[in-house]
Design an enzyme around this catalytic site. Structure first.
Site, short mmCIF file in Angstrom:
data_model
loop_
_atom_site.label_atom_id
_atom_site.label_comp_id
_atom_site.label_asym_id
_atom_site.label_seq_id
_atom_site.Cartn_x
_atom_site.Cartn_y
_atom_site.Cartn_z
N SER A 180 0.79 -1.23 0.00
CA SER A 180 0.00 0.00 0.00
C SER A 180 0.83 1.28 0.00
O SER A 180 0.25 2.37 -0.06
CB SER A 180 -0.96 0.01 1.20
OG SER A 180 -2.02 -0.88 0.98
N SER A 206 -6.33 2.95 4.57
CA SER A 206 -5.66 2.31 3.44
C SER A 206 -6.68 1.64 2.53
O SER A 206 -6.46 0.55 2.00
CB SER A 206 -4.62 1.29 3.92
OG SER A 206 -3.69 1.02 2.90
N LYS A 222 -0.03 3.66 -2.73
CA LYS A 222 -1.09 4.68 -2.64
C LYS A 222 -0.54 6.09 -2.51
O LYS A 222 -1.25 7.07 -2.75
CB LYS A 222 -2.02 4.36 -1.47
CG LYS A 222 -2.78 3.05 -1.63
CD LYS A 222 -3.73 2.81 -0.46
CE LYS A 222 -4.60 1.59 -0.68
NZ LYS A 222 -3.93 0.33 -0.33
#
Length: 365
Positions: A48, A108, A51
């Protein structure tokens, strides 16, 4: 640059902490200097941490006025069905850009990430192309994106160094949006979720940024902290546990703040010298820096720094404002610790025929 009072900080620098991570980077956010690293150019799964690029492109669209925080985004079936960590969006619902950003940073949320990618890029495939183009612009040579969320896919990879470059760009290019990363909680759809960055809860100097985890990537954390005017960025990738990524990041930041210091040396657009100019309308020219100059050095060594201005012996008009006319080197003993181009702070056009004729005579004697 002024000479400070004697500094009694230690000058012997121990080795950086031995971290149980696949790779890490410790970078100063002002200078971009790498203070410590391990396997920083090795390609790894980002999970993640991906992101952050999705957020970078979102911030860029906001800054350019292409989208607004109050815009309402309709959640597609694709976004709603995205697996992994979630903000728990409902298909067909309208959610503001601000709330989707919060859902990415705090929870997230892969659903929020997909919805925002579709909104900013028009569709997910176009957005991924934008991600890769931006990575190249930022110098992230070891990075290739396949999706905006970081769910494991072949060909999706980055490096600790590239993640530090991206974080550095977010902090410096979008200071108006950076405070979003300090949020501790998100409450959406009746579900309250905490920020997974443990350092936000234990260290008040930490104010971002992003966690990541998959089986392939291990536990990852990018953190940033500000202490006494110095900001550091830590990137820790591939640790075995959630606790270890937080502990390792904390140890790395503490070590950096303890043994290194960042100083502002010169402001931008401030005259540092007035060298003579030949064949121009003026006899001298103010020169300085296009941007503020910082330096990151071992604690206790600031008083050893010496500035060195290098410009041609005979600057000749015409000279345009902003034109590079020389170099400023900062030395610590025999070592150049940083350099920056010196630019003309104003222009100087060619002088009149008699002025130039006199300079032609004078320059040869």
């Amino acid at each position: 640059m002024t000479t400070p009072a004697p500094n009694h900080q230690p000058t012997i620098i121990p080795q950086a902490p031995n971290l149980d991570a696949n790779g890490y980077v410790l970078m100063d956010a002002n200078t971009g200097m790498i203070i410590a690293h391990k396997n920083m150019h090795q390609k790894m799964q980002p999970a993640s941490l991906t992101k952050l690029m999705t957020l970078y492109l979102t911030f860029e669209a906001l800054k350019n006025g292409q989208i607004h925080l109050t815009d309402k985004v309709r959640v597609s079936k694709t976004a709603w069905a995205t697996g992994g960590s979630r903000m728990f969006l409902n298909e067909g619902s309208l959610v503001t850009v601000q709330k989707l950003i919060d859902g990415i940073i705090v929870a997230s949320g892969n659903d929020a990430c997909t919805a925002l990618a579709q909104y900013v890029g028009g569709n997910q495939a176009t957005f991924v192309e934008m991600m890769n183009a931006t990575a190249q612009q930022l110098g992230m040579k070891g990075t290739h994106y396949v999706d905006p969320t970081g769910l494991p896919k072949p060909g999706h990879h980055t490096t600790p160094y590239d993640m530090a470059l991206l974080t550095h760009a977010i902090i410096n290019n979008f200071p108006q949006y950076y405070p979003f990363f300090k949020q501790g909680w998100i409450n959406y759809n009746g579900i309250k979720q905490p920020n997974r960055n443990r350092l936000l809860w234990r260290d008040p100097s930490v104010d971002g940024l992003k966690t990541g985890h998959t089986e392939e990537a291990g536990y990852c954390l990018i953190a940033s902290a500000l202490r006494h005017g110095m900001r550091l960025i830590s990137v820790v990738m591939g640790t075995p546990t959630d606790a270890s990524r937080a502990n390792d990041s904390e140890a790395l930041l503490n070590w950096g703040f303890r043994y290194y210091q960042t100083h502002k040396l010169f402001d931008a657009a401030t005259a540092l010298a007035h060298p003579n100019v030949w064949f121009g309308q003026s006899k001298t020219l103010p020169i300085g820096l296009a941007s503020t100059l910082y330096v990151t050095i071992p604690a206790g060594s600031y008083s050893n720094l010496k500035p060195e201005v290098n410009i041609p012996n005979k600057l000749q008009a015409p000279i345009q404002k902003g034109q590079m006319v020389g170099t400023l080197n900062i030395r610590n003993g025999n070592e150049i610790v940083t350099s920056a181009p010196l630019i003309a702070l104003k222009g100087d056009q060619k002088g009149g025929i008699f002025s130039r004729a006199w300079d032609h005579i004078a320059v040869h004697f």
